[in-house]
Design an enzyme around this catalytic site. Sequence first.
Site, mmCIF file in Angstrom:
data_model
loop_
_atom_site.group_PDB
_atom_site.id
_atom_site.type_symbol
_atom_site.label_atom_id
_atom_site.label_comp_id
_atom_site.label_asym_id
_atom_site.label_seq_id
_atom_site.Cartn_x
_atom_site.Cartn_y
_atom_site.Cartn_z
ATOM 1 N N GLU A 156 0.839 -1.196 0.000
ATOM 2 C CA GLU A 156 0.000 0.000 0.000
ATOM 3 C C GLU A 156 0.878 1.251 0.000
ATOM 4 O O GLU A 156 1.900 1.322 0.692
ATOM 5 C CB GLU A 156 -0.876 -0.019 1.261
ATOM 6 C CG GLU A 156 -1.691 1.235 1.490
ATOM 7 C CD GLU A 156 -2.317 1.269 2.876
ATOM 8 O OE1 GLU A 156 -3.259 2.053 3.073
ATOM 9 O OE2 GLU A 156 -1.883 0.499 3.762
ATOM 10 N N LYS A 161 -9.918 2.082 -2.435
ATOM 11 C CA LYS A 161 -10.243 1.513 -1.132
ATOM 12 C C LYS A 161 -11.646 1.918 -0.692
ATOM 13 O O LYS A 161 -11.995 3.104 -0.701
ATOM 14 C CB LYS A 161 -9.204 1.962 -0.102
ATOM 15 C CG LYS A 161 -9.351 1.317 1.265
ATOM 16 C CD LYS A 161 -8.222 1.778 2.178
ATOM 17 C CE LYS A 161 -8.306 1.097 3.538
ATOM 18 N NZ LYS A 161 -7.230 1.569 4.442
ATOM 19 N N CYS A 165 -5.025 -2.565 3.043
ATOM 20 C CA CYS A 165 -4.889 -2.445 4.492
ATOM 21 C C CYS A 165 -5.972 -3.244 5.219
ATOM 22 O O CYS A 165 -6.196 -4.405 4.922
ATOM 23 C CB CYS A 165 -4.877 -0.970 4.899
ATOM 24 S SG CYS A 165 -4.395 -0.675 6.620
#
Length: 521
Positions: A287, A350, A400
């Site tokens: 990430e 995301k 994440c």
Amino acid sequence: MDNNSVLAFVLAIVSGVLLALSFPRYGHPAVAWIALVPLLVALSGWRGRPATQGSRTGELLTGQPPLRAFALGLTTGALYFIGTVYWTGTVVRTFGGLAMPVAVLAMLLLSSYLALFPAVAAVMTARWVNRVGASAILLMPVAWVATEFARGYLFGGFPWVPLGNSQVTVLPVAQLASVLGVYGLSGLVALVNAAIAYAVLSSGRQRTTAIAATATLLVGIAGWGANRVADGTLTREGTPLRVGLIQGNIAQEDKWNPREARRIVTTYIAMTRDAARRGAEFVIWPESSTPFMFEEDEGGETMIRDLAREVNVPMLFGSDQVERKAEETRLYNAAFTLSAEGETTAVYRKIHLVPFGEFIPFKNLLYFVSPLVERLTDFSPGTSVVMLPVGEHVVSTAICYEVVYPSLIRQAVVDGSQLLTTVTNDAWYGQSSAPHQHFALASMRAIEQGRYLARAANTGISGVVDPYGRVVARSAIFEQAGLVEEVRLLTGRTIYSRIGDAIAYVAIALTIVALVTLRRR
């Protein structure tokens, strides 16, 4: 407060500590099987004599009053979450600029909110005991699963360390997740706790029956799971693919330091070339791995596209993305895939953003975290799962802590993903339990979906997990590592991937039915 009340709170404290000790880094999965027993005994109102259904020789349990039951559950829950998410205080202090007392307060507030869910389960359990006696303890698992599921959804959800995830390394038992998901595992662990508590509270045939039935169920599930792992069919099916995982080990304070940008890029380029020389056919960076916004820095963008063409392999990497429209400009935490020809083939944005990391919930109310609010630029959430082409196949990624959401990963498999990947930056967490917990939570998704999972983390833990939850390879934290491992691109579906969290909805329905229909004795 009388002696019985003191004893009840001592038992609740013991349960909270045992729950915290059921998870990595300092805990052990065996502890989870008894962690709820002290709390359940406390909720029953037990005073030291065997409890039976109306026997003259036994104690007729009446359960704790609602307010006390809530306080007992809150006590257990608070210690459970303080012991597992304590690291959030360090994160907001180190990277959010909060003073230590304020950072501790923020962590305690989060833990207290999460503790509300065990507290609600405790109130319902005590109510049922009051209505039907000691046997109502055996209903506790449905209340636990219902409230734990709600914790993963309300206000965006925070499904960190669900009870079932404590068993992710106990592979024979963990295979139940391929059928019922992590919430099914939570129900099983809670059921064993409830049976033990009922055995403690009862005597004679009732005690023997509870223990024998639960032991038979557990042995049956473990036997089936052990056979599933030994069979290993999923490790022989599908198309093999060698994946390169690049763990650059870039310190958090260096990631956006302009003076470190060149070193960061050259580190990733060199490690990617090495992975390609070792046979990697698909390379994954973590990430936010680029020290620039990929589409906003022409020089950096050219270097990465040229690298993909040079090594002639597809690449997946994290980088922020800006979307400019007439009415507003939006910032996304994104993951880009490039083809072996260096062309962008897909961008995933995301969906589940990190509270207090990527946005501030209830910003106007939380005036006491103003340093964090001033430092943070809010990200916008993505709106859909995106399939990422890798040659003729498609894979998916989670950025994440998104990987802790079972429904999100299931949606990717429903949409056709043949390989689960996740990219993350766990440098925020330091040497705490968080990187170990995060890796364990990600591993559960592999079992649930019957897919290989490849994880690239900036500072670790990077690794590959097979569809049975076995760790094929993993790095240590805070080391520079380039892993090249074979995975398989699979198309089959587990039962869980087909039915989703049906067990949680069943638990919710049973909870409602029990609350409505169980009458006072």
